[in-house]
Write an enzyme that holds these catalytic residues in place. Structure first.
Site, PDB file in Angstrom:
ATOM      1  N   ASP A  10       0.846  -1.201   0.000  1.00 42.67           N
ATOM      2  CA  ASP A  10       0.000   0.000   0.000  1.00 42.67           C
ATOM      3  C   ASP A  10       0.885   1.255   0.000  1.00 42.67           C
ATOM      4  O   ASP A  10       0.870   2.029   0.949  1.00 42.67           O
ATOM      5  CB  ASP A  10      -0.939  -0.005   1.231  1.00 42.67           C
ATOM      6  CG  ASP A  10      -0.205  -0.075   2.564  1.00 42.67           C
ATOM      7  OD1 ASP A  10       0.959  -0.544   2.596  1.00 42.67           O
ATOM      8  OD2 ASP A  10      -0.776   0.347   3.588  1.00 42.67           O
ATOM      9  N   HIS A 241       9.570  -0.279   8.507  1.00 41.90           N
ATOM     10  CA  HIS A 241       8.910  -1.559   8.825  1.00 41.90           C
ATOM     11  C   HIS A 241       8.916  -2.551   7.654  1.00 41.90           C
ATOM     12  O   HIS A 241       9.203  -3.725   7.821  1.00 41.90           O
ATOM     13  CB  HIS A 241       7.442  -1.308   9.173  1.00 41.90           C
ATOM     14  CG  HIS A 241       7.201  -0.234  10.174  1.00 41.90           C
ATOM     15  ND1 HIS A 241       7.239  -0.457  11.529  1.00 41.90           N
ATOM     16  CD2 HIS A 241       6.895   1.096  10.031  1.00 41.90           C
ATOM     17  CE1 HIS A 241       6.966   0.658  12.177  1.00 41.90           C
ATOM     18  NE2 HIS A 241       6.762   1.623  11.289  1.00 41.90           N
TER      19      HIS A 241
HETATM   20  C1  BDR Z   1       2.777  -0.446   8.714  1.00 42.79           C
HETATM   21  O1  BDR Z   1       1.721   0.495   8.529  1.00 42.79           O
HETATM   22  C2  BDR Z   1       2.007   1.346   7.437  1.00 42.79           C
HETATM   23  O2  BDR Z   1       1.894   2.681   7.823  1.00 42.79           O
HETATM   24  C3  BDR Z   1       3.394   1.044   6.986  1.00 42.79           C
HETATM   25  O3  BDR Z   1       3.519   1.130   5.570  1.00 42.79           O
HETATM   26  C4  BDR Z   1       3.660  -0.358   7.487  1.00 42.79           C
HETATM   27  O4  BDR Z   1       3.250  -1.321   6.530  1.00 42.79           O
HETATM   28  C5  BDR Z   1       3.480  -0.152  10.021  1.00 42.79           C
HETATM   29  O5  BDR Z   1       2.605  -0.267  11.095  1.00 42.79           O
HETATM   30 CA    CA Z   2       2.855  -0.760   4.136  1.00 43.42          CA
END
Ligand code: BDR
Ligand code: CA
Length: 314
Positions: A10, A241
């Protein structure tokens, strides 16, 4: 042999960083980017994925548009406050020239799994609606893929959306429940490890120096992301992340994993909570009868950072 993966995403700033990391990895064969709503609406996520492919000159990689709504409940509110108006901080990308693959993300996942039985790892770095839908389209999917690696959840640490839930799982908790209950090898990279590795501004500066096009894009977009992550703390940092599951595929020795039975909360207060009971720690059949997954609990910070930098430098 290269790892065949489908990256379900995403985009999103840390998604962009992870996608470029995959592009740059010689031992990763990226079969496609399947997009889902999450950080941004799904139409924007799909266009953003095309933009990233074009920036990297990877115009041959299929990009699909997937689910735009949670499995149950109302449309998401998205995370523009973390990722910016267009998903890339202050950057407003030019509309991409390329076209989407006409298949849905779920159909693409099923088609590829049938084409390469037992070879593909599904790497999901957004909410899990596409994987849940793919399981509905092809109930044999767990037998057709090699495994599933997820950025999401928080096993033994607090959440980042609520005190108990991480964003990707919280965003589509019912889909996550389906995905965590399916009979496949699932490894979870949650906040236990991803929130444990803050990246300083110098990290993105080095990415930009090593790779002006891709690293430069990450550096520029990450300024907004750092503003968000640096609220209420003294140092300036952000968290990448989404690159963790790909790093693990390539270098599992950097991580420690633990096995446990998992349940996903779908109630009001526990929405998106990933409760993991390490094997043998509870007499409760509610957990002992639940699926077993692997959860990353520790990562070697300095080697991980070096892996990212060395790969962007290639
Ligand atoms: C996740 O949430 C999204 O904001 C980031 O892309 C990552 O996949 C981290 O909590
Ligand atoms: Ca993500």
């Amino acid at each position: 042999m290269a790892h065949k993966i489908i990256l379900d995403t995403d985009p999103g700033i840390d998604d962009a960083m992870a996608i470029f990391f995959a592009f740059q990895s010689p031992d990763i064969e990226l079969l496609g980017l399947t997009t889902v709503y999450g950080n941004v609406p799904v139409t924007m996520a799909a266009q953003n994925a095309l933009t990233l492919c074009e920036l990297a000159g990877k115009n041959d990689i299929p990009v699909t548009k997937g689910v735009g709504m949670p499995w149950v409940g109302e449309e998401s509110t998205y995370a523009h406050f973390v990722h910016g108006e267009h998903g890339f901080g202050h950057i407003k990308p030019e509309p991409p020239k390329g076209e989407l693959d006409p298949r849905s993300s779920a159909q693409f996942i099923v088609d590829m799994a049938r084409k390469y039985p037992g070879e593909i790892t599904l790497v999901a770095i957004g909410p899990l609606g596409n994987l849940a839908l793919a399981l509905r389209l092809e109930p044999e999917l767990p037998k057709l893929v090699k495994g599933v690696s997820i950025m999401g959840g928080a096993a033994f640490v607090p959440g980042n959306v609520t005190p108990v839930a991480e964003a990707n799982i919280w965003n589509d908790a019912h889909a996550a429940e389906i995905v965590f209950a399916a009979d496949w090898d699932l490894v979870m990279f949650g906040l236990d490890v991803t929130n444990d590795v803050p990246f300083a501004p110098t990290f993105v500066d080095v990415l930009a120096e090593k790779n002006p096009t891709l690293g430069g894009f990450v550096q520029e977009s990450a300024q907004f992301y750092m503003d968000f992550y640096s609220q209420n703390r003294e140092d300036r940092v952000c968290f990448f992340h989404d690159a963790f599951p790909i790093a693990h595929l390539r270098h599992p020795e950097l991580f420690e994993l633990t096995e446990g039975h998992v349940r996903v909360g779908t109630g009001t207060l526990d929405r998106g909570q990933t409760v993991v009971a390490p094997k043998g720690t509870t007499p409760s059949p509610l957990w002992n009868d639940a699926n077993t997954i692997k959860v990353a609990t520790k990562v070697d910070h300095s080697r991980l950072e070096k892996l990212f930098i060395d790969t962007y430098a290639l």
